[in-house]
Design an enzyme around this catalytic site. Structure first.
Site, PDB file in Angstrom:
ATOM      1  N   LYS A  35      33.264  44.101  26.896  1.00 20.59           N
ATOM      2  CA  LYS A  35      33.585  43.088  27.877  1.00 20.59           C
ATOM      3  C   LYS A  35      32.797  43.481  29.021  1.00 20.59           C
ATOM      4  CE  LYS A  35      37.737  45.685  28.782  1.00 20.59           C
ATOM      5  NZ  LYS A  35      39.169  45.888  28.613  1.00 20.59           N
ATOM      6  N   ARG A 131      51.702  43.718  31.092  1.00 22.98           N
ATOM      7  CA  ARG A 131      50.729  42.776  31.331  1.00 22.98           C
ATOM      8  C   ARG A 131      50.732  41.544  30.268  1.00 22.98           C
ATOM      9  NH1 ARG A 131      44.867  45.528  32.132  1.00 22.98           N
ATOM     10  NH2 ARG A 131      45.371  45.564  29.707  1.00 22.98           N
ATOM     11  N   TYR A 256      25.668  52.612  60.392  1.00 19.53           N
ATOM     12  CA  TYR A 256      26.745  51.745  61.191  1.00 19.53           C
ATOM     13  C   TYR A 256      27.867  52.391  61.503  1.00 19.53           C
ATOM     14  CZ  TYR A 256      23.834  47.587  59.306  1.00 19.53           C
ATOM     15  OH  TYR A 256      22.997  46.740  58.890  1.00 19.53           O
ATOM     16  N   MET A 304      23.677  47.417  53.005  1.00 22.08           N
ATOM     17  CA  MET A 304      23.281  46.700  51.812  1.00 22.08           C
ATOM     18  C   MET A 304      22.133  47.137  50.931  1.00 22.08           C
ATOM     19  SD  MET A 304      22.693  42.604  51.732  1.00 22.08           S
ATOM     20  CE  MET A 304      24.040  42.030  52.384  1.00 22.08           C
TER      21      MET A 304
END
Ligand SMILES: *Cc1c(COP(=O)(O)O)cnc(C)c1O
Length: 361
Positions: A35, A131, A256, A304
């Site tokens: 999957k 679930r 950053y 990024m």
């Protein structure tokens, strides 16, 4: 020169890991879980390798199953969540997909459908995960309904799913197994319970079918080291390269938010991989990477398209040197821990931007 990033795929390792699953569960049939785009590796690539070696494949949705059929995969494919609406049953019947029945809506859709062929049904029982699955007290009733409808083939499989099989100190797996055995005791059906963690650490959970996913991709889902997982080989190795180097004085910061501070005169390597390439933004200062096979530490926030690494202790590092972010030599789960996540998420989120390159058939 092209951007050097690759998600290298060792398909020999994939087959080796399937072999480990088969050896650990010698009396069970194996349903290989592919999957979520084959856990990010590429569903068709993975399914082509496994379809002749495993007994069946499993995916989460009919769209994923159709993608595999369209690519020429003929193996049986189980839909782990069944169908999401009644009209998918026609497609499932036509293409020979096996369907999970885990609630009363799915049962009703099946009973009321007009199908070209009956479908093979896997009845999912909730033994504690809470679930999906029918409550254990109604399993018998659902089973009888599936036996009675002409839309279901006669050989219904009963299955369940573990919540804590990765944790050998938890009692939950034993409790789930006891309830599952009690539910199945009066139902003459094949059974399935184990995911990768169940297969690796709970031999009594293997039953007629095992359903490994994560372990096939070469990493252990277990919280603690375990001998049965020791021989798994990583399928995906994420690589990039050093594109810049600089000296940073004591007290200067990197990246950053200035969240890494040089405690000594430092050498910083910039590597062209970031969260846009599947490397986790939350990877903390100190997360290991491999440069020329040696460990170095992430220094500064993940961008990024880039990360910065403290290579002060690796004076030979040059621009162009290869960097391994995880895979061979650097376990996925270890990197995931530094990012506050699990290896499953790192591989599954690998974006299309990062080319998958088959390095070994
Ligand atoms: C995803 C899934 C698996 C495989 O789990 P792993 O932990 O990846 O081995 C097995 N069974 C079901 C029902 C699943 O949804």
């Amino acid at each position: 020169m092209a951007r050097p990033n690759q998600a290298r795929l060792d398909l020999g390792a994939l087959r080796h890991n399937l072999g480990i699953a088969q050896k650990l569960a010698p009396r069970s049939k194996v349903i290989a879980v592919v999957k979520a785009n084959g856990y990010g590796h590429g569903a068709v690539t993975i399914a082509r390798q496994l379809e002749s070696l495993a007994d069946a494949l499993a995916v989460a949705s009919i769209e994923e199953a159709v993608e595999l059929r369209d690519a020429g995969i003929n193996a049986p494919i189980l839909l782990l969540e069944g169908v999401f609406e009644a009209k998918e049953l026609g497609t499932a019947a036509q293409l020979g997909f096996w369907v999970t029945i885990d609630n009363e809506w799915q049962l009703r859709w099946l009973e009321e459908a007009v199908l070209p062929e009956p479908v093979h049904c896997w009845l999912k029982v909730d033994t504690g995960m809470h679930r999906l699955g029918v409550v254990s007290g109604r399993a018998q009733e659902f089973y009888q309904h599936l036996k009675a409808t002409d839309n279901a083939l006669d050989d219904v499989v009963i299955y369940t799913h573990f919540a804590s099989a990765d944790d050998l100190r938890s009692d939950q797996t034993r409790e789930q197994l006891a309830l599952f055995d009690a539910v199945c005791a009066h139902l003459p059906a094949q059974r399935s319970a184990a995911n990768s963690a169940g297969l690796l650490a709970w031999p009594e959970a293997c039953y007629d079918w095992v359903r490994p996913g994560y372990m096939l991709y070469g990493d252990s889902p277990l919280i603690e080291p375990h001998p049965n997982a020791a021989a798994l080989q990583p399928v995906m190795t994420l690589t990039s390269a050093v594109i810049s180097l600089r000296e940073v004085a004591t007290g200067e910061t990197v990246g950053y938010g200035a969240n890494w501070i040089a405690r000594r005169p430092s050498r910083i390597a910039t590597v062209t991989v970031g969260y846009g390439d599947g490397y986790p933004h939350l990877a903390a200062n100190g997360t290991p990477v491999l440069i020329n096979g040696q460990r170095a530490s992430l220094a500064g926030r993940v961008s990024m398209d880039m990360i910065t690494v403290d290579v002060t202790d690796l004076p030979d590092v040059q621009v162009g040197d290869e960097v391994v972010l995880w895979g061979v030599g650097l376990p996925l789960a270890e990197v995931a821990r530094h990012a506050g996540t699990i290896g499953y998420e790192l591989i599954t989120r690998m974006p299309a931007r990062t080319p998958r390159v088959i390095t070994s058939d």
